[in-house]
Motif scaffolding. Structure first.
Motif, PDB file in Angstrom:
ATOM      1  N   THR A   6      46.041  96.478  43.530  1.00  0.00           N
ATOM      2  CA  THR A   6      47.427  96.769  43.876  1.00  0.00           C
ATOM      3  C   THR A   6      47.946  97.807  42.894  1.00  0.00           C
ATOM      4  OG1 THR A   6      49.569  95.778  44.460  1.00  0.00           O
ATOM      5  CG2 THR A   6      48.483  94.918  42.488  1.00  0.00           C
ATOM      6  N   PHE A   8      51.663  99.398  40.878  1.00  0.00           N
ATOM      7  CA  PHE A   8      53.028  99.104  40.449  1.00  0.00           C
ATOM      8  C   PHE A   8      53.746 100.390  40.076  1.00  0.00           C
ATOM      9  CE2 PHE A   8      50.560  95.304  39.572  1.00  0.00           C
ATOM     10  CZ  PHE A   8      51.348  94.322  40.143  1.00  0.00           C
ATOM     11  N   SER A  13      56.685  96.228  35.200  1.00  0.00           N
ATOM     12  CA  SER A  13      56.452  95.343  36.347  1.00  0.00           C
ATOM     13  C   SER A  13      54.986  94.933  36.436  1.00  0.00           C
ATOM     14  CB  SER A  13      56.928  95.996  37.645  1.00  0.00           C
ATOM     15  OG  SER A  13      56.234  97.189  37.911  1.00  0.00           O
ATOM     16  N   ILE A  17      53.934  90.887  36.163  1.00  0.00           N
ATOM     17  CA  ILE A  17      53.259  90.184  37.257  1.00  0.00           C
ATOM     18  C   ILE A  17      51.868  89.742  36.842  1.00  0.00           C
ATOM     19  CG2 ILE A  17      52.282  90.508  39.571  1.00  0.00           C
ATOM     20  CD1 ILE A  17      54.917  91.860  40.309  1.00  0.00           C
ATOM     21  N   LEU A  69      51.909  87.992  45.095  1.00  0.00           N
ATOM     22  CA  LEU A  69      52.219  89.426  45.063  1.00  0.00           C
ATOM     23  C   LEU A  69      53.267  89.778  46.119  1.00  0.00           C
ATOM     24  CD1 LEU A  69      48.675  90.951  44.462  1.00  0.00           C
ATOM     25  CD2 LEU A  69      50.602  90.893  42.840  1.00  0.00           C
ATOM     26  N   HIS A  73      56.356  91.296  44.142  1.00  0.00           N
ATOM     27  CA  HIS A  73      56.055  92.711  43.932  1.00  0.00           C
ATOM     28  C   HIS A  73      57.319  93.556  44.067  1.00  0.00           C
ATOM     29  CE1 HIS A  73      53.809  96.417  43.946  1.00  0.00           C
ATOM     30  NE2 HIS A  73      52.713  95.724  43.710  1.00  0.00           N
ATOM     31  N   PRO A  78      53.822  96.724  49.366  1.00  0.00           N
ATOM     32  CA  PRO A  78      52.754  96.907  48.380  1.00  0.00           C
ATOM     33  C   PRO A  78      51.374  96.918  49.026  1.00  0.00           C
ATOM     34  CG  PRO A  78      53.471  94.635  48.373  1.00  0.00           C
ATOM     35  CD  PRO A  78      54.387  95.381  49.317  1.00  0.00           C
ATOM     36  N   ILE A  80      47.965  95.389  48.871  1.00  0.00           N
ATOM     37  CA  ILE A  80      47.317  94.191  48.341  1.00  0.00           C
ATOM     38  C   ILE A  80      45.945  94.157  49.008  1.00  0.00           C
ATOM     39  CG2 ILE A  80      47.416  91.687  48.057  1.00  0.00           C
ATOM     40  CD1 ILE A  80      50.483  91.921  48.559  1.00  0.00           C
TER      41      ILE A  80
END
Length: 101
Positions: A6, A8, A13, A17, A69, A73, A78, A80
């Motif tokens: 993923t 960001f 962030s 996470i 997520l 997120h 996002p 994933i």
């Protein structure tokens, strides 16, 4: 074992996470790298900096990682991405399974 990829928008962030996923033992580890991203968004080509995350976990945690997520997120859409690992050294896999419960 699976890896989940993923991205960001920033280090804060990404770190937040990843730390939460580690504390929940949903992942064994993560690799974070800043990179330049080029992508389509809302009808035009964008260029930006992102932090890419490669999250390593057991296959049994895939759904929980994906759900976490989706819920946490910062991006509205996002990436994933699950990458199935069909070969991994035994010592690493044992460690990964041990730390993820």
């Amino acid at each position: 074992m699976v890896m989940v990829y993923t991205t960001f928008p920033d280090w804060e962030s990404a770190r937040r996470i990843v730390r939460a996923l580690l504390e929940k033992r949903l992942i064994a580890c993560a690799n974070l790298r800043e990179h330049e991203a080029h992508y389509w968004w809302e009808g035009k080509i964008e260029e930006d900096r992102e932090v890419g995350a490669l999250l390593k976990t057991k296959i049994d945690n895939w759904k929980a990682v994906k759900q976490f997520l989706k819920e946490n997120h910062p991006y509205s859409t996002p990436a994933i991405i699950r990458i199935d690992v069909d070969r991994v050294n035994d010592e690493y896999l044992k460690w990964l399974l041990d730390v993820t419960g």
